[in-house]
Write a protein that holds these residues in place. Structure first.
Motif, mmCIF file in Angstrom:
data_model
loop_
_atom_site.group_PDB
_atom_site.id
_atom_site.type_symbol
_atom_site.label_atom_id
_atom_site.label_comp_id
_atom_site.label_asym_id
_atom_site.label_seq_id
_atom_site.Cartn_x
_atom_site.Cartn_y
_atom_site.Cartn_z
ATOM 1 N N LEU A 327 153.667 -50.812 -43.003
ATOM 2 C CA LEU A 327 152.286 -51.495 -43.264
ATOM 3 C C LEU A 327 151.201 -51.645 -42.221
ATOM 4 N N GLU A 328 151.829 -51.341 -40.830
ATOM 5 C CA GLU A 328 150.862 -51.103 -39.919
ATOM 6 C C GLU A 328 150.807 -49.991 -39.357
ATOM 7 N N ARG A 329 149.832 -49.277 -40.098
ATOM 8 C CA ARG A 329 149.871 -47.718 -39.849
ATOM 9 C C ARG A 329 149.545 -47.276 -38.364
ATOM 10 N N ALA A 365 160.886 -42.425 -57.769
ATOM 11 C CA ALA A 365 159.509 -43.046 -57.394
ATOM 12 C C ALA A 365 159.557 -43.175 -55.809
ATOM 13 N N ALA A 366 158.538 -42.920 -55.103
ATOM 14 C CA ALA A 366 158.815 -43.351 -53.372
ATOM 15 C C ALA A 366 158.496 -44.724 -53.171
ATOM 16 N N PRO A 367 159.271 -45.114 -52.065
ATOM 17 C CA PRO A 367 159.432 -46.580 -51.940
ATOM 18 C C PRO A 367 157.897 -47.105 -51.590
ATOM 19 N N TYR A 368 156.987 -46.566 -51.355
ATOM 20 C CA TYR A 368 155.845 -46.975 -50.958
ATOM 21 C C TYR A 368 154.515 -46.229 -51.670
ATOM 22 N N PRO A 369 153.552 -46.806 -51.890
ATOM 23 C CA PRO A 369 152.351 -46.189 -52.270
ATOM 24 C C PRO A 369 151.725 -44.821 -51.706
ATOM 25 N N THR A 370 151.439 -43.937 -52.467
ATOM 26 C CA THR A 370 150.987 -42.697 -51.800
ATOM 27 C C THR A 370 150.055 -42.980 -50.627
ATOM 28 N N ILE A 371 149.080 -43.617 -50.941
ATOM 29 C CA ILE A 371 148.051 -43.923 -49.674
ATOM 30 C C ILE A 371 148.589 -44.273 -48.531
ATOM 31 N N ASN A 372 149.913 -45.126 -48.697
ATOM 32 C CA ASN A 372 150.437 -45.422 -47.615
ATOM 33 C C ASN A 372 150.995 -44.356 -46.522
ATOM 34 N N TYR A 373 151.671 -43.517 -47.047
ATOM 35 C CA TYR A 373 151.969 -42.054 -46.424
ATOM 36 C C TYR A 373 150.621 -41.518 -45.800
ATOM 37 N N GLY A 374 149.746 -41.324 -46.755
ATOM 38 C CA GLY A 374 148.438 -40.710 -46.413
ATOM 39 C C GLY A 374 147.844 -41.250 -45.125
ATOM 40 N N ILE A 376 149.137 -42.929 -42.786
ATOM 41 C CA ILE A 376 150.161 -42.891 -41.623
ATOM 42 C C ILE A 376 150.169 -41.478 -40.772
ATOM 43 N N LEU A 377 149.848 -40.540 -41.948
ATOM 44 C CA LEU A 377 149.493 -39.026 -41.358
ATOM 45 C C LEU A 377 148.475 -38.936 -40.886
ATOM 46 N N ILE A 378 147.219 -39.754 -41.353
ATOM 47 C CA ILE A 378 146.019 -39.598 -40.687
ATOM 48 C C ILE A 378 145.914 -40.231 -39.352
ATOM 49 N N GLU A 379 146.512 -41.214 -39.167
ATOM 50 C CA GLU A 379 146.860 -41.757 -37.703
ATOM 51 C C GLU A 379 147.457 -40.953 -36.863
ATOM 52 N N LEU A 380 148.501 -40.183 -37.185
ATOM 53 C CA LEU A 380 149.300 -39.526 -36.444
ATOM 54 C C LEU A 380 148.587 -37.975 -35.966
ATOM 55 N N CYS A 381 147.608 -37.539 -36.951
ATOM 56 C CA CYS A 381 146.745 -36.627 -36.432
ATOM 57 C C CYS A 381 145.564 -37.099 -35.506
ATOM 58 N N LYS A 382 145.228 -38.393 -35.552
ATOM 59 C CA LYS A 382 144.454 -38.989 -34.711
ATOM 60 C C LYS A 382 145.006 -38.942 -33.147
ATOM 61 N N LEU A 383 146.215 -39.385 -33.298
ATOM 62 C CA LEU A 383 146.814 -39.765 -32.001
ATOM 63 C C LEU A 383 147.251 -38.449 -31.151
ATOM 64 N N GLN A 384 147.701 -37.188 -32.043
ATOM 65 C CA GLN A 384 148.255 -35.924 -31.649
ATOM 66 C C GLN A 384 147.393 -34.891 -32.030
ATOM 67 N N PRO A 385 145.888 -34.721 -31.847
ATOM 68 C CA PRO A 385 145.222 -33.816 -32.613
ATOM 69 C C PRO A 385 145.519 -32.185 -32.412
ATOM 70 N N MET B 88 143.161 -53.660 -47.442
ATOM 71 C CA MET B 88 142.983 -54.055 -45.880
ATOM 72 C C MET B 88 143.760 -53.085 -44.926
ATOM 73 N N ARG B 89 144.913 -52.871 -45.395
ATOM 74 C CA ARG B 89 145.877 -52.054 -44.393
ATOM 75 C C ARG B 89 145.668 -50.566 -44.731
ATOM 76 N N PHE B 90 145.244 -50.031 -45.826
ATOM 77 C CA PHE B 90 145.167 -48.643 -46.172
ATOM 78 C C PHE B 90 143.724 -47.958 -46.073
#
Lengths: 732, 154
Positions: A327-329, A365-374, A376-385, B88-90
């Motif tokens: 939840l805390e991407r 079904a996935a445990p979390y909504p699709t946008i949640n994974y999205g 996290i992947l965006i943050e990973l790209c930002k951290l290690q471009p 808020m989170r996403f």
């Protein structure tokens, strides 16, 4: 080893001294004050243990705790269990911590074990499998930290197998056994062999489900997709071949061998209370898929082979971070990067992307909504471009290449995720790599993917933008401009006269009554035509935005209600008008139909009937109509009023309606269509029907038998029958 | 690190009620303020993005007080708190129309709040900006008023 240990100890002492210096002012009042602050700092230190190289604070931690032990045992145990649930993969560090305390205070060791045992019993009784596993991991490591005897842990694992009425118990044993297997191998080899023998018998007689076929992300694929338990069993066997030597595990207790070996060990006497009679919620079986083959990894990095237990440990580490921080991407991405930075020789970034994407696509079904994974992947790209964006490109290309055999439910999630991902990276993509799909059949999965993807990109941006970003060659796959088509511009059409009158009076801000009067006066027109004229006029006038059209709907609600109330044909006519005027705007078709439901003008079952009407048959292969069906289910679930029983009945009725209609449509198609391999239309319809059933497993279970009854009328639809049969076997 | 659903330090100065009442409504709210939008971003785009976090009840576009055109913010209301928390989170700090958009709690929409509160009709922040922002009408209002006479003379 000795030298290493000395270095290690020095560094922990240094750390201790540093902390003391920094925290001098902070620690002063703590002594005089209460123990609350110390407990807080213990919590922080326990937290720190979970970080890479966090073992350095072990000595400090046990120093801190020692002074508090007699009075605050319960709090300390509570903190320990709490930390364990957040960071189960740090069980080695926690075990060392308990071990060090046990050396000075044997009674604490006993209390700790009795607390863990009690927690484990509770978790087993409540069917909290994840929690039970975490406790077992710690107990296993407590054997290594010289707190618990190996024989009593072996007894516990055997007791769990005695109770194995379900895979969950075998999973618990297989997950925790490897951590102490080396110890058992050295001291109690015959006991270990006997346990493995029992496990082997269990694994052989276990009916590894045919129904798992349905959970495959790819129906045909060279990429592995393993049944989770079978995979774990293979990994355990592989570890046995290595004489139980684990490389990927942090074993902080080895640094304290000297101290720990002086302690006395405890026994676990009781057997676990396994609820034999109670109805437990068992974890459902799932598949573990892989995306990257060894050849896809960078030359300088590797990963343990997928059948190695080390790979299981890596997966567990990544999943632990995901589970506790999804939840805390930003924090989640930072922890994932830190984990991968701590092991530069391993291709962990690949492993992280693979795990995130495949869990997002996981069936049912996935445990979390699709946008949640999205995100996290965006943050990973930002951290290690320099690493993650490339790996994501690689992953997307691999998935794209396998689209033809991808389950439709996964396909839809993939479209959703990738459109959002692109929107966060200026829609930059090497489209020309996918150029071959222009020449495919228009319903071929690759062509369909690009088409659906571009439609979603258009929804997140705008038509012109999509047209401009695509190479010219992609023209056949571009979305049509989503503009309205008000047909009564043509004055020769029947109803055009009424449309003109309505436009004039509504523009001059007339009252509801005036509109009602005009409609009543037009006696020469059939009612359905009147509805079409009124709806088209409102939609035309409100075509600027949702707000405009919603305002008009609200203003003329009374007239609309009068026309719609209890009359199914009129409700269908309303939907028909929306689909005519916004024929090229899928988003508006869905949003407006949902609006009419929320305004209680049309019923969800009318939406279902409309979606499956023969005029919309070509559209049924598209994603948006199924989104609309899902919206009508969501509406029934969340917005309809009534008693719980009424709601359940309505939901059942709606879902059965969808299955019934889809079955009829599929049967009709089969009568006219080409052979199954090239009948893409049926592929989409059947796949999306399965998607809906997967999305509502809990709803469907109570009336599963009725599905059987429905499809039994469609004996010649072999694929449908097979799908329903597998599905029912899965949800049983 | 603080949690992404915590209240930010911003408080609406026009709120009718005490500070603690305001905090309470913010904590229970299902409404979000969305900022740093392009003037060209539409309600439909916002619906598409926020719809991925839950069932959107209503979107209210922020308008220029005088021109009645979008001025770069909106309110999004969900049916449940959970859905709003998901947004808020996403969504907070991710891109829409290639702009990093801001999502914050709002105490609930009241008629009149859809209008910009700046002197020139838009949002206050667009009056004092000194950068050029093509998505939000170019330079800040005050700056562009200073520049404008010059361009007229050319």
């Amino acid at each position: 080893m000795n030298q290493y240990r000395r270095l290690r100890d020095e560094s922990s002492e240094e750390q201790c001294a540093l902390e003391l210096e920094q925290g001098h002012a902070r620690k002063q009042p703590r002594r005089s004050n209460n123990a609350k602050e110390t407990l807080v700092s213990i919590e922080q230190l326990l937290q720190k243990l979970s970080e890479p190289n966090g073992e350095s604070c072990l000595t400090e931690l046990s120093c801190e705790v020692n002074g508090l032990l007699p009075r605050h045992k319960m709090e300390i145990l509570r903190l320990l269990v709490q930390s364990l649930q957040l960071h189960p993969m740090q069980c080695g560090a926690y075990a060392t911590f308990v071990g060090l305390l046990n050396v000075c205070d044997f009674e604490f060791g006993a209390d700790c074990l009795s607390c863990l045992r009690q927690q484990l019993w509770q978790a087993l009784e409540a069917g909290e499998w994840q929690q039970a596993r975490n406790l077992l991991l710690l107990l296993a490591e407590l054997v290594n930290a010289n707190v618990l005897t190996a024989s009593s842990m072996l007894q516990l694992l055997n007791a769990l197998l005695d109770a194995a009425q379900h895979d969950c118990y075998a999973w618990l044993v297989l997950s925790s056994l490897p951590l102490l297997a080396r110890e058992l191998y050295e001291k109690l080899e015959s006991g270990l062999q006997a346990l493995l023998k029992r496990l082997s018998v269990y694994m052989k007689q276990r009916c590894s489900g045919v129904q798992l076929q349905l959970l495959r992300i790819w129906t045909l694929s060279e990429r592995a997709q393993h049944d989770y338990l079978e995979l774990l069993w293979q990994q355990v066997l592989q570890l046995q071949g290595q004489h139980w030597m684990l490389q990927q595990l942090r074993r902080p207790y080895t640094n304290f061998d000297g101290t720990l070996s002086s302690a006395l060990q405890h026994q676990l006497t009781e057997r676990p209370a396994v609820a034999a009679t109670r109805q437990l919620r068992y974890a459902r079986a799932h598949l573990v898929a892989r995306l990257f083959a060894p050849a896809d990894l960078p030359l300088s990095q590797q990963l343990p082979a997928e059948l190695h237990f080390e790979r299981h440990l890596i997966d567990c580490h990544i999943l632990e971070i995901l589970q506790s921080q999804h939840l805390e991407r930003k924090r989640c991405a930072a922890l994932l990067c830190a984990y991968s930075a701590a092991h530069p020789q391993l291709a962990l970034p690949h492993c992280i992307v693979e795990l995130l994407l495949l869990q997002m696509l996981q069936l049912p079904a996935a445990p979390y909504p699709t946008i949640n994974y999205g995100v996290i992947l965006i943050e990973l790209c930002k951290l290690q471009p320099h690493s993650f964006p490339h790996i994501i490109v690689q992953a997307v290309d691999l998935i794209f290449a396998q689209l033809p055999s991808m389950s439709v439910a996964c396909f839809d999630r993939f479209v959703d995720w990738f459109s959002h991902h692109l929107s966060n990276f200026r829609y930059q993509w090497n489209w020309l790599d996918w150029q071959q799909c222009i020449h495919f059949h228009q319903l071929h999965p690759c062509a369909m993917f690009v088409r659906e993807l571009l439609k979603k990109c258009m929804r997140l941006s705008y038509h012109q933008h999509v047209v401009q970003m695509m190479p010219a060659a992609f023209a056949p796959l571009l979305p049509v401009a989503p503009v309205p088509d008000f047909k009564y511009i043509d004055e020769r059409l029947p109803g055009a006269q009424l449309a003109k009158q309505l436009l004039d009076v509504i523009r001059s801000k007339c009252t509801v009554e005036v509109v009602g009067g005009l409609l009543e006066a037009a006696t020469e027109l059939p009612e359905e035509l009147k509805i079409n004229v009124l709806m088209q006029t409102l939609l035309h006038l409100g075509c600027k935005s949702f707000t405009h059209v919603f305002c008009l709907f609200t203003k003329f609600h009374a007239v609309l209600k009068l026309l719609a109330a209890g009359n199914e044909l009129n409700q269908l006519a309303m939907l028909q008008a929306i689909f005519e005027l916004w024929t090229n705007n899928e988003q508006l078709k869905t949003v407006l139909a949902e609006r009419l439901m929320k305004m209680r003008l049309i019923k969800p079952n009318i939406v279902v009937r409309f979606v499956f009407s023969s005029a919309l048959k070509p559209e049924l292969s598209k994603l948006y109509l199924w989104e609309l069906l899902n919206v009508s289910i969501r509406y029934t679930k969340q917005h309809l009023q009534g008693s719980e029983q009424q709601l359940t009945e309505q939901l059942e009725c709606l879902l059965l309606g969808i299955v019934q209609h889809a079955a009829v449509a599929l049967a009709k198609q089969q009568a006219v269509a080409a052979p199954a391999e090239t009948d893409y239309w049926s592929h989409w319809v059947l796949g999306r029907l399965q998607g809906i059933l997967f999305a509502h497993v809990e709803l469907v279970r109570p009336f599963g038998d009725k599905l059987n009854k429905i499809v039994s009328d469609f004996e010649h639809c072999k694929r449908l029958l097979k799908m329903i049969e597998n599905y029912l076997a899965y949800i049983k | 690190m603080s949690s992404s659903v915590e209240l930010s330090s911003y408080r609406d100065q026009h709120f009718k009620g005490s500070r603690s009442e305001q905090e309470r409504s913010l904590r229970d709210s299902c409404t979000l303020y969305v900022g740093n939008l392009s003037f060209y971003t539409t309600e439909e785009q916002i619906h598409e993005l926020f719809g991925r976090c839950g069932d959107v009840r209503i979107i209210i576009m922020g308008l220029d007080k005088y021109k009645k055109t979008p001025c770069g913010f909106c309110f999004v209301e969900y049916y449940t708190r959970d859905e709003a928390e998901a947004a808020m989170r996403f969504v907070n700090g991710t891109r829409l129309d290639d702009r990093l958009i801001r999502v914050d709690w709002d105490a609930g929409f009241i008629e009149g709040r859809q209008y910009g509160r700046g002197k020139t009709g838009g949002q206050v922040r667009d009056e004092y900006r000194t950068d050029y922002d093509a998505g939000r009408g170019g330079y800040g209002k005050l700056l562009s008023q200073k520049i404008a006479p010059n361009t007229d003379n050319r």
